[in-house]
Scaffold this active site. Structure first.
Site, mmCIF file in Angstrom:
data_model
loop_
_atom_site.group_PDB
_atom_site.id
_atom_site.type_symbol
_atom_site.label_atom_id
_atom_site.label_comp_id
_atom_site.label_asym_id
_atom_site.label_seq_id
_atom_site.Cartn_x
_atom_site.Cartn_y
_atom_site.Cartn_z
ATOM 1 N N LEU A 1 -5.706 2.747 -6.828
ATOM 2 C CA LEU A 1 -6.089 1.954 -5.666
ATOM 3 C C LEU A 1 -5.055 2.034 -4.537
ATOM 4 O O LEU A 1 -5.000 1.160 -3.681
ATOM 5 C CB LEU A 1 -6.280 0.485 -6.074
ATOM 6 C CG LEU A 1 -7.292 0.226 -7.198
ATOM 7 C CD1 LEU A 1 -7.387 -1.270 -7.479
ATOM 8 C CD2 LEU A 1 -8.660 0.801 -6.854
ATOM 9 N N CYS A 2 -4.229 3.070 -4.511
ATOM 10 C CA CYS A 2 -3.205 3.241 -3.467
ATOM 11 C C CYS A 2 -2.293 2.021 -3.386
ATOM 12 O O CYS A 2 -1.947 1.550 -2.297
ATOM 13 C CB CYS A 2 -3.858 3.509 -2.109
ATOM 14 S SG CYS A 2 -4.562 5.156 -1.972
ATOM 15 N N ASN A 3 -1.928 1.509 -4.546
ATOM 16 C CA ASN A 3 -1.012 0.369 -4.620
ATOM 17 C C ASN A 3 -0.139 0.597 -5.849
ATOM 18 O O ASN A 3 -0.308 -0.058 -6.878
ATOM 19 C CB ASN A 3 -1.808 -0.932 -4.736
ATOM 20 C CG ASN A 3 -0.961 -2.166 -4.530
ATOM 21 O OD1 ASN A 3 0.059 -2.349 -5.189
ATOM 22 N ND2 ASN A 3 -1.379 -3.025 -3.623
ATOM 23 N N HIS B 1 0.844 -1.190 0.000
ATOM 24 C CA HIS B 1 0.000 0.000 0.000
ATOM 25 C C HIS B 1 0.886 1.249 0.000
ATOM 26 O O HIS B 1 2.034 1.224 0.452
ATOM 27 C CB HIS B 1 -0.890 -0.028 1.254
ATOM 28 C CG HIS B 1 -1.923 1.044 1.310
ATOM 29 N ND1 HIS B 1 -1.650 2.336 1.703
ATOM 30 C CD2 HIS B 1 -3.251 1.012 1.029
ATOM 31 C CE1 HIS B 1 -2.762 3.053 1.669
ATOM 32 N NE2 HIS B 1 -3.740 2.282 1.260
ATOM 33 N N THR B 2 0.368 2.339 -0.492
ATOM 34 C CA THR B 2 1.108 3.600 -0.538
ATOM 35 C C THR B 2 1.710 3.958 0.817
ATOM 36 O O THR B 2 2.823 4.488 0.897
ATOM 37 C CB THR B 2 0.179 4.735 -1.011
ATOM 38 O OG1 THR B 2 -0.301 4.435 -2.328
ATOM 39 C CG2 THR B 2 0.898 6.070 -1.032
#
Length: 496
Positions: free
Chosen positions: A413-415, A143-144
Site C-alpha cells: 500500500l506504499c506505506n 507514504h513512500t
C-alpha cells in the site's frame, strides 16, 4: 405539535442516534439518485479504491469541455503587457484552492505541481540546496514518497513508534550530534495514513514551532489522503504546517494535478533550490561568469518551472465548483464517508466462520475510532483468514472480488514502515523475503510461511453508497468456508 420550552416526555423524544442515522440514509439516497446520471461508469461496478483515485463526474467533464471549447488558453508567459485569459484563470483558481482550505492569501500561496509526490520532491530539492544540507525525520505512517526524501538528507530517521514520536516532540534528540549543526530540519508526516486511515494530530506543527527544542525545524504535512474526503482548515496560519502537499485527482477524480500550499512566513527556507526553470527567473547571465536572479514577486513565481499545466488548472477550477454543487462541500463528504466506513468496518469485524474464527483481521490503529473524524478516515484495511485460521492470499481475494466487479486495493500500500509494523515484519524478514525473490505487488501468493506480506484496503469516496458496502459484504463469494458452514452474510440475511 406546538413548540414547548419544557422538556418533552421521554416517549416523545427522538433518539439522537436515530436522527443521525436517518439523516445519513437520506443523504445516501440522494447520492444513489445522483450517481445514476453523474457516474454512469459505476453501473454494475462496486468501486472501493477511492484512496488510489476517485472518479470524475459527468458534470465536471461537461463543464471542462464547455470551457475548453470557448476559451483561448495561451501561454501565460507570452504577453507581459496585458494579462491573458490563461493568466487570470490560473490566479483565480489559485484563490479557489486557498478558499477551499480556509487559507488567507496574505499568509499562504499555492504552487501547482504534477501531484502530491512532486510537491514533496519540490520541498526536498529546496532543503537540499542549503549549504549544510538538511536533516530529516518522518513518521512511521509516511507514504513512500515521504520516505524517499531521506535519500537527500544528511541524516534521517523514521519515528517508528508512538513513544519515539512523543520523545522527539518533547525535545529528545534522535539524530547524532544534532546540537552542533545549524542546518534546517524537516519533519514530515501524513494527516491521514494511506494504509489504514488513521488520522494524526494536526496540532503537531504548532507544538514544534513553539518549542525552543525545535528551532529551525519545519513541518511538511502530506494531506493527500485526508483531503480526499475531509476538509482541512488552514485559517490559523500560526498553528498550521509550513508546507502542505496534495493531489487533486484524489478529491475530484480529474484533473491529474497536485499542489504545494506554502505558509509565506516559512517560504524563505525554500529559496536555496539549485535548479531553476523557465519562467522562474528575472534575468540570467550565461556568457562569461554565469549568474541568475530569481523571481521574488511570489512563492509560486519562483517555484513553478516552465509553462504550468494551464488546461489542468482550468479543469481544477471546474472541479472545485462542480464538487460543491454535487456534494455540498467536503464537510458533508466527511460525514457520509465516515458513516459508510464505520458500517463497513463494524460488519467486517463481526464476520465469523462456522468454526468461530473471525473471517477478517482488521488493521486499525489503537488510538483511532470509526465514526470519529478526528482520529479515523474512510479507509478499512484487513486480511482474510481461512476457516482453520490460516491466511488467505490477498492476491486471491482481490482476484475473486474483481471477478465480481468489486474493486479494492490489495498487496503493498506504499506505506512501508506502517505496513511492516502492522504485519509484525522485522527488517530481517523483509530483507530475506526480497532476497528470496519476493516483490511488492507481484502476482501470486503474498503469504510467506504464516505471515501475510500484503493487505486488502477498501476506501470510500464522495459518491460511495451503502450498496457498495453491502456488495463487499457478500464475502461468502470470496472467503473460504468449510463444507458445513453457512454463508457468513448475504443481503438476504435480515439479522445482519
Amino acid at each position: 405539535m406546538p413548540f414547548s420550552p419544557f422538556p418533552q416526555p421521554t416517549s416523545w423524544r427522538r433518539d439522537g442516534t436515530v436522527l443521525r442515522e436517518e439523516e445519513r440514509l437520506a443523504y445516501n439516497r440522494r447520492i444513489e439518485i445522483m450517481r445514476q446520471t453523474e457516474y454512469s461508469m459505476l453501473r454494475g461496478i462496486t468501486y472501493l479504491d477511492h484512496g488510489g483515485t476517485t472518479l470524475a463526474s459527468k458534470s465536471l467533464m461537461d463543464s471542462f469541455c464547455t470551457q475548453m471549447k470557448a476559451s483561448i488558453l495561451s501561454n501565460p508567459h507570452s504577453d507581459a503587457s496585458r494579462p491573458s485569459f490563461s493568466a487570470l484563470m490560473v490566479e483565480q483558481t489559485r484563490q479557489k484552492v486557498l478558499r477551499l482550505f480556509n487559507a488567507d492569501p496574505k499568509h499562504w500561496d499555492v504552487v501547482f505541481t504534477a501531484n502530491a509526490t512532486a510537491a514533496v520532491k519540490l520541498v526536498m530539492e529546496c532543503f537540499a540546496g542549503h549549504k549544510q544540507g538538511f536533516d530529516y525525520l518522518y513518521h512511521c505512517n509516511a507514504h513512500t514518497s515521504l520516505v524517499g526524501v531521506r535519500e537527500q538528507a544528511q541524516n534521517s530517521r523514521c519515528l517508528a513508534t508512538a513513544e519515539e514520536m512523543k520523545y522527539w516532540l518533547n525535545g529528545g534528540k534522535l539524530l547524532p550530534n544534532e546540537e552542533s549543526w545549524n542546518r534546517p530540519v524537516l519533519f514530515a508526516y501524513p494527516a491521514q495514513s494511506n494504509m489504514n486511515g488513521e488520522r494524526l494530530p494536526l496540532s503537531w506543527p504548532a507544538r514544534i514551532r513553539g518549542s525552543t527544542q525545535h528551532e529551525n525545524t519545519y513541518t511538511l504535512l502530506d494531506a493527500a489522503a485526508l483531503v480526499s474526503t475531509s476538509p482541512l482548515d488552514l485559517s490559523n496560519h500560526a498553528a498550521a504546517p509550513d508546507f502542505v502537499s496534495m493531489s487533486f485527482y484524489k478529491i475530484f477524480g480529474f484533473p491529474d494535478l497536485g499542489a504545494l500550499i506554502v505558509r509565506k512566513a516559512s517560504a524563505h527556507v525554500l529559496q536555496r533550490r539549485k535548479y531553476f526553470g523557465g519562467g522562474t527567473t528575472d534575468m540570467i547571465g550565461c556568457i562569461g561568469t554565469p549568474w541568475v536572479e530569481r523571481k521574488e514577486s511570489s512563492v509560486h513565481a519562483r517555484l513553478e518551472d516552465g509553462t504550468i499545466a494551464i488546461r489542468s488548472i482550468l479543469a481544477l477550477s471546474c472541479a472545485i465548483d462542480t464538487h460543491m454543487n454535487l456534494f455540498d462541500g467536503l464537510a458533508q463528504v466527511s460525514k457520509h464517508t465516515g458513516w459508510l466506513a464505520k458500517t463497513l468496518h463494524d460488519r467486517l469485524a463481526g464476520l465469523k466462520h462456522a468454526s468461530g474464527i473471525p473471517v477478517c483481521h482488521m488493521y486499525k490503529a489503537p488510538t483511532s475510532t470509526y465514526g470519529d473524524s478526528k482520529s479515523q478516515g474512510a479507509t478499512v484495511t484487513f486480511n482474510v483468514r481461512k476457516s482453520n485460521g490460516s491466511w488467505k492470499s490477498g492476491f486471491d481475494v482481490g482476484a475473486m472480488l474483481r471477478a465480481n466487479e468489486i474493486h479494492v486495493r490489495t498487496g503493498s500500500l506504499c506505506n512501508p514502515a506502517g505496513m511492516a509494523s502492522a504485519l509484525g515484519l522485522s527488517a530481517n524478514e523483509l530483507r530475506a523475503a526480497f532476497d528470496s525473490g519476493f516483490r511488492c505487488n507481484q502476482p501470486g501468493d503474498d503469504v510467506r510461511g504464516d505471515v501475510p506480506f500484503g493487505m486488502i484496503r477498501a476506501t470510500l469516496g464522495a459518491m460511495s453508497t451503502l450498496e457498495d458496502v453491502e456488495n463487499l459484504m457478500e464475502l461468502n463469494q470470496a472467503c473460504p468456508r468449510t463444507a458445513t458452514s453457512q454463508p457468513v452474510l448475504s443481503k438476504r440475511s435480515p439479522g445482519r
